[in-house]
Structures are given as structure tokens and as C-alpha cells.
Write a protein that holds these residues in place. Structure first.
Motif, mmCIF file in Angstrom:
data_model
loop_
_atom_site.group_PDB
_atom_site.id
_atom_site.type_symbol
_atom_site.label_atom_id
_atom_site.label_comp_id
_atom_site.label_asym_id
_atom_site.label_seq_id
_atom_site.Cartn_x
_atom_site.Cartn_y
_atom_site.Cartn_z
ATOM 1 N N UNK A 161 0.828 -1.208 0.000
ATOM 2 C CA UNK A 161 0.000 0.000 0.000
ATOM 3 C C UNK A 161 0.865 1.263 0.000
ATOM 4 N N UNK A 162 1.868 1.287 0.848
ATOM 5 C CA UNK A 162 2.737 2.459 0.936
ATOM 6 C C UNK A 162 3.495 2.662 -0.372
ATOM 7 N N UNK A 163 4.005 1.577 -0.944
ATOM 8 C CA UNK A 163 4.755 1.665 -2.198
ATOM 9 C C UNK A 163 3.912 2.280 -3.306
ATOM 10 N N UNK A 164 2.705 1.767 -3.464
ATOM 11 C CA UNK A 164 1.862 2.245 -4.553
ATOM 12 C C UNK A 164 1.298 3.633 -4.262
ATOM 13 N N UNK A 165 1.185 3.986 -3.000
ATOM 14 C CA UNK A 165 0.772 5.351 -2.664
ATOM 15 C C UNK A 165 1.875 6.344 -3.006
ATOM 16 N N UNK A 166 3.130 5.962 -2.765
ATOM 17 C CA UNK A 166 4.233 6.820 -3.204
ATOM 18 C C UNK A 166 4.144 7.058 -4.713
ATOM 19 N N UNK A 167 3.833 6.006 -5.459
ATOM 20 C CA UNK A 167 3.696 6.169 -6.903
ATOM 21 C C UNK A 167 2.584 7.130 -7.261
ATOM 22 N N UNK A 168 1.441 7.007 -6.579
ATOM 23 C CA UNK A 168 0.307 7.885 -6.859
ATOM 24 C C UNK A 168 0.594 9.328 -6.485
ATOM 25 N N UNK A 169 1.360 9.517 -5.421
ATOM 26 C CA UNK A 169 1.621 10.869 -4.936
ATOM 27 C C UNK A 169 2.736 11.580 -5.684
ATOM 28 N N UNK A 170 3.672 10.813 -6.241
ATOM 29 C CA UNK A 170 4.878 11.435 -6.791
ATOM 30 C C UNK A 170 5.033 11.268 -8.301
ATOM 31 N N UNK A 171 4.331 10.300 -8.894
ATOM 32 C CA UNK A 171 4.523 10.014 -10.306
ATOM 33 C C UNK A 171 5.680 9.080 -10.584
ATOM 34 N N UNK A 172 6.454 8.725 -9.548
ATOM 35 C CA UNK A 172 7.528 7.738 -9.715
ATOM 36 C C UNK A 172 6.898 6.383 -10.016
#
Length: 227
Positions: A161-172
Motif C-alpha cells: 500500500x505504501x509503495x503504490x501510494x508513493x507512486x500515486x503521490x509522486x509520479x515515480x
């Protein structure tokens, strides 16, 4: 940030054994400069990693050790790949949830989700600047429910969840990948009385991870066998 280093730079946590070691060696063979860490120096001495790999011995839950990792990235001026591979099963032998306590939860949570989450935040500027990839090694226990796997599975679900939230928040580009069963020391610890020689070696998973890095699909959760 100035991504001045020519060689691509990866940080792979838990690179002294298992999948972390296999991936670290494969990336170095492809010309990456790889930073990796682990808690036992003697394990790295046994591993015989190439010169393209920089080893930082320490525990990911320790703030000073994370600062060392960040300093190594800063020294190179770029980060193209961050792999969260280091993890713990928790107390052994593994026990049902009704038999674990808050101390067990804290130990598993700090290693499997707390350390990775904080380190990711610290390294985001370099990842974003390079258009890099965040890759977390997950487990089928994150989505299925097995007896005695509750602590570990919950921590892996949180890491997903945290990993994919970083993706959603940052575009990485962010990926949580279930590698499947492997013939590793950790897997043997989980099944101390079983012969696990029929499980595939970690090296068989590495080409699938490399294919993910090459194709860079949309952020998401993937199974290695589907890549």
C-alpha cells in the motif's frame, strides 16, 4: 538534484543473501552501480560481490544506518532504482496471531514497513529527478491468509500500500512484486521441518524483475510469474 553520475545507480536493501543478492549481482553485471546493505558483514564476505557494488553494513531500522545509505546516494548524485528487499518473518517458529505480542508486531513492522517507508521519503528527491523506479518485494501472504503468517502478511500488505501510494503521490513508477516461493534461508526458516529443494532458486526470479525495469508498465502490484 544533478544526476551527474554516468552509470545508473541502484540501492537494494538486504543484498547479502537470497533474492537481494541475486538481483544485486545481476544489476552490477548489467553495468549498474549498486549500493546494498545487510546486518552481517560475514555474509557479504561469503557472497563475493563485484567491485561495482558498495556494501553498507547495518540495520535498516537504525536511523544512523539509513543516513549512511542516503549519504552514499548523495555522493553519487543520482538514484535510478530503490528496491525494498530486506524483511523479517518475525519471531521463530512462526506463531498464530493470538500468540504474538506488541513487541513482535513492532519488530516486524519496523523492518518490513517502517524502515522502507522512511528511507523512501529520504531518497525521493533523487528518484524523482532521475525518473527512477521504486520496487518493493512483496509476498502472496499480503493478499492470502495463511496460518502463522499474520504478522508478516500484514506488514507486506502495508508495504504494498505504501509503495503504490508513493507512486500515486509522486509520479515515480512504483511496483510491489510477489516473487513466489523461492529456495532461500528465510523460506527454510518458515518451514523448518520441510525439504524445500523443489522451490526455484532466487536467480530464476531476477530476469522477470529486470524485464519489469525494462518495460516499465503502469505502477501496480505484480506477480513475478506473470511478468
Amino acid at each position: 538534484m544533478n544526476t551527474r553520475a554516468r552509470a545508473r545507480v541502484a540501492l537494494v536493501t538486504g543484498g547479502s543473501a537470497g533474492l537481494g543478492l541475486a538481483l544485486t549481482a545481476a544489476l552490477a553485471e548489467q553495468g549498474w552501480h549498486v549500493l546494498t546493505d545487510g546486518r552481517r558483514e560475514e555474509k557479504f564476505e561469503e557472497a563475493g560481490l563485484p567491485d561495482e557494488v558498495t556494501v553498507v553494513v547495518g540495520d535498516l531500522t537504525d536511523a544512523d544506518h539509513r543516513a549512511e545509505l542516503v549519504a552514499e546516494v548523495e555522493r553519487r548524485g543520482r538514484l535510478d532504482l530503490l528496491v525494498h528487499n530486506a524483511s523479517t518473518l518475525g519471531p521463530l517458529p512462526m506463531r498464530p496471531l493470538a500468540e504474538v505480542d506488541i513487541g513482535d508486531l513492532q519488530d516486524v513492522w519496523r523492518t518490513n514497513i517502517g524502515g522502507p517507508m522512511v528511507l523512501t521519503s529520504q531518497l525521493l528527491p533523487w528518484l524523482r529527478d532521475s525518473g527512477g523506479v521504486l520496487l518493493s518485494i512483496s509476498s502472496d501472504a499480503a493478499v492470502h491468509h495463511y496460518e502463522t503468517w499474520g504478522l508478516y502478511g500484514a506488514s507486506k500488505a502495508a508495504l504494498d500500500h505504501v509503495t503504490l501510494t508513493y507512486g500515486a503521490e509522486t509520479g515515480v513508477r512504483a511496483y510491489a512484486v510477489d516473487p513466489g516461493d523461492m529456495r532461500t534461508a528465510m523460506h527454510q526458516d518458515a518451514f523448518p521441518d520441510e525439504d524445500i529443494s523443489d522451490r526455484p532458486l532466487p536467480a530464476t526470479v531476477v530476469p522477470r524483475l529486470l524485464a519489469l525495469l525494462d518495460t516499465r508498465p503502469q505502477s501496480g502490484r505484480y506477480r513475478a510469474e506473470d511478468l
